[in-house]
Design an enzyme around this catalytic site. Structure first.
Site, PDB file in Angstrom:
ATOM      1  N   SER A 245      -8.822  36.093 -19.640  1.00 13.68           N
ATOM      2  CA  SER A 245     -10.045  36.345 -20.405  1.00 13.68           C
ATOM      3  C   SER A 245     -10.160  35.502 -21.720  1.00 13.68           C
ATOM      4  O   SER A 245     -11.357  35.774 -22.485  1.00 13.68           O
ATOM      5  CB  SER A 245      -9.943  37.915 -21.032  1.00 13.68           C
ATOM      6  OG  SER A 245      -9.001  38.205 -21.737  1.00 13.68           O
ATOM      7  N   ALA A 265       6.965  35.152 -28.977  1.00 14.34           N
ATOM      8  CA  ALA A 265       6.517  35.097 -27.464  1.00 14.34           C
ATOM      9  C   ALA A 265       7.639  35.826 -26.621  1.00 14.34           C
ATOM     10  O   ALA A 265       8.847  36.078 -26.982  1.00 14.34           O
ATOM     11  CB  ALA A 265       6.928  33.639 -26.890  1.00 14.34           C
ATOM     12  N   HIS A 283       0.632  26.734 -23.789  1.00 14.43           N
ATOM     13  CA  HIS A 283       0.434  27.724 -24.777  1.00 14.43           C
ATOM     14  C   HIS A 283       0.978  27.109 -25.948  1.00 14.43           C
ATOM     15  O   HIS A 283       0.448  27.071 -27.332  1.00 14.43           O
ATOM     16  CB  HIS A 283       1.253  29.169 -24.644  1.00 14.43           C
ATOM     17  CG  HIS A 283       0.588  30.212 -24.239  1.00 14.43           C
ATOM     18  ND1 HIS A 283       0.047  31.109 -25.008  1.00 14.43           N
ATOM     19  CD2 HIS A 283       0.033  30.384 -22.880  1.00 14.43           C
ATOM     20  CE1 HIS A 283      -0.713  31.994 -24.009  1.00 14.43           C
ATOM     21  NE2 HIS A 283      -0.836  31.598 -22.972  1.00 14.43           N
TER      22      HIS A 283
END
Length: 414
Positions: A245, A265, A283
């Site tokens: 999203s 993380a 990431h």
């Protein structure tokens, strides 16, 4: 110093001619912006907007008293118009200082793109910094007034009263200025050079507020050094969203203007899983170089650190919950009933208490669950229910709660 924003847009303005994008289509009224130009005390003009004399008149100002015109960047927009009677535009070499007859001092600041930034000091010592489009200062010393190469923004003690920069495109420039002490909590940060890459409507102001910045319509006059309420940054934010999203990007965006961030993380490493390794690498690549990464699910001690600790970005609570459920044996029905339920509740309660009591700035990410799909197994339904409870309890302790849908952040609170 009195400063009038004759324009606040990118060199081509906003909307761009013949552009059908959403930002251009909605750039009407106060959202329409000419190329950025500053008129300082009616005597100094930095950069030129199309029709500068008319822009000044609309703002209740005149260019008749302008004695110096400076340019900050190579001009690639509409042809420059220099009204009759104005001095020819010029530039100041990096690190050089220009003293004007009316008492202003202008110092050129090196930047990391073609162009020049300007540090302007008024007769009463008030100071502003203006950076060209897409620019960050180059050669900043470790601290304000510390050693440097003479071209970094080090023209006086303490932070600037006002900074004008391309905050949307270069939040890292704001992070550098904060790290050097050139910007503090009282500095008025105004975003200029706004292009059609900005989000349309209220989203622009929400995104700037997350950076500790604001914008103003063309024609706005500002008094440099006058108190202006700095956007109140929420101390705790929870960002929810479904798969892909954009929730992680939104969470990261909220901390891009901070010089140091600890990225926690909670997913750990998965031996032999190449797809997972690629996701983790992507990431890491998009995070600023100054951010540190910790792979940990031990969040309570991190939340207990003092307010002076760098902001904390936790990605994500769903993986934290998976780890917690692994440790208490929550996937097995018998273990769940024999004490796993109670052990998991204790861990979740401890995390929520730590969030409630934290003095540290924290942005956390989690998956929104339960949108109509019922998991096929008892363990799957258990995870769905527990994550929903954790999201609700964690979100209840946050000043700001966001839901990201199709890359768009909806403010549920704050």
């Amino acid at each position: 110093m009195d400063l009038t924003l004759l324009g606040t847009g990118a060199p081509q303005g906003l909307p761009r001619p013949d552009c059908p994008c959403a930002a251009c289509a909605t750039a009407i009224g106060d959202a329409a912006r000419a190329a950025t130009a500053l008129l300082i005390d009616g005597a100094l003009l930095i950069d030129l907007t199309p029709g500068p004399a008319f822009a000044a008149a609309r703002a209740g100002r005149s260019l008749a008293g302008v004695r110096q015109v400076l340019l900050s960047h190579p001009h690639d927009g509409p042809a420059l118009e220099v009204p009759a009677g104005l001095p020819q535009p010029g530039r100041v070499a990096d690190g050089r200082e220009l003293a004007l007859l009316d008492g202003h001092r202008v110092r050129a600041v090196a930047v990391d793109v073609p162009g020049t930034g300007y540090e302007v000091t008024g007769g009463d010592g008030e100071r502003l910094l203006y950076l060209p489009p897409g620019a960050a200062p180059a050669g900043l010393g470790e601290a304000r007034g510390g050693p440097g190469d003479g071209s970094a923004p080090q023209g006086g003690p303490g932070p600037y009263d006002l900074v004008l920069l391309d905050a949307v495109a270069r939040p890292d420039a704001l992070a550098r200025l904060r790290a050097s002490g050139a910007v503090d909590a009282a500095t008025d940060v105004v975003a200029v050079h706004l292009d059609h890459t900005v989000p349309p409507g209220p989203e622009l102001h929400r995104r700037l507020a997350a950076l500790g910045a604001r914008t103003a319509p063309d024609g706005t006059s500002l008094v440099v050094g006058e108190y202006h309420a700095v956007p109140d940054l929420p101390r705790r934010t929870l960002v929810l969203g479904g798969a892909r999203s954009g929730k992680s990007v939104e969470a990261e965006r909220r901390l891009l203007a901070f010089p140091e961030v600890l990225y926690v993380a909670t997913g750990g490493t998965r031996e032999g899983d190449e797809d997972w390794a690629q996701r983790v690498a992507l990431h890491r690549e998009r995070r600023p170089a100054g951010w540190r990464t910790a792979e940990s699910c031990d969040l309570v001690p991190l939340l207990a650190e003092p307010a002076t600790a760098p902001p904390l970005l936790v990605d994500c609570l769903a993986l934290w919950l998976t780890h917690a459920m692994d440790e208490v044996g929550a996937w097995d029905d018998a273990a769940w009933e024999a004490g796993g339920r109670r052990a998991l509740r204790e861990r979740c309660d401890a995390l929520v208490t730590a969030v409630r009591e934290t003095r540290r700035r924290v942005v956390a990410v989690s998956n929104e669950v339960g949108s109509g799909v019922v998991p096929a197994t008892p363990a799957g339904r258990r995870f769905r229910d527990e994550l929903g409870r954790l999201n609700a309890a964690f979100g209840a302790e946050c000043e700001q709660l966001l839901l990201v849908v199709a890359g768009q952040a909806l403010a549920l609170r704050g």
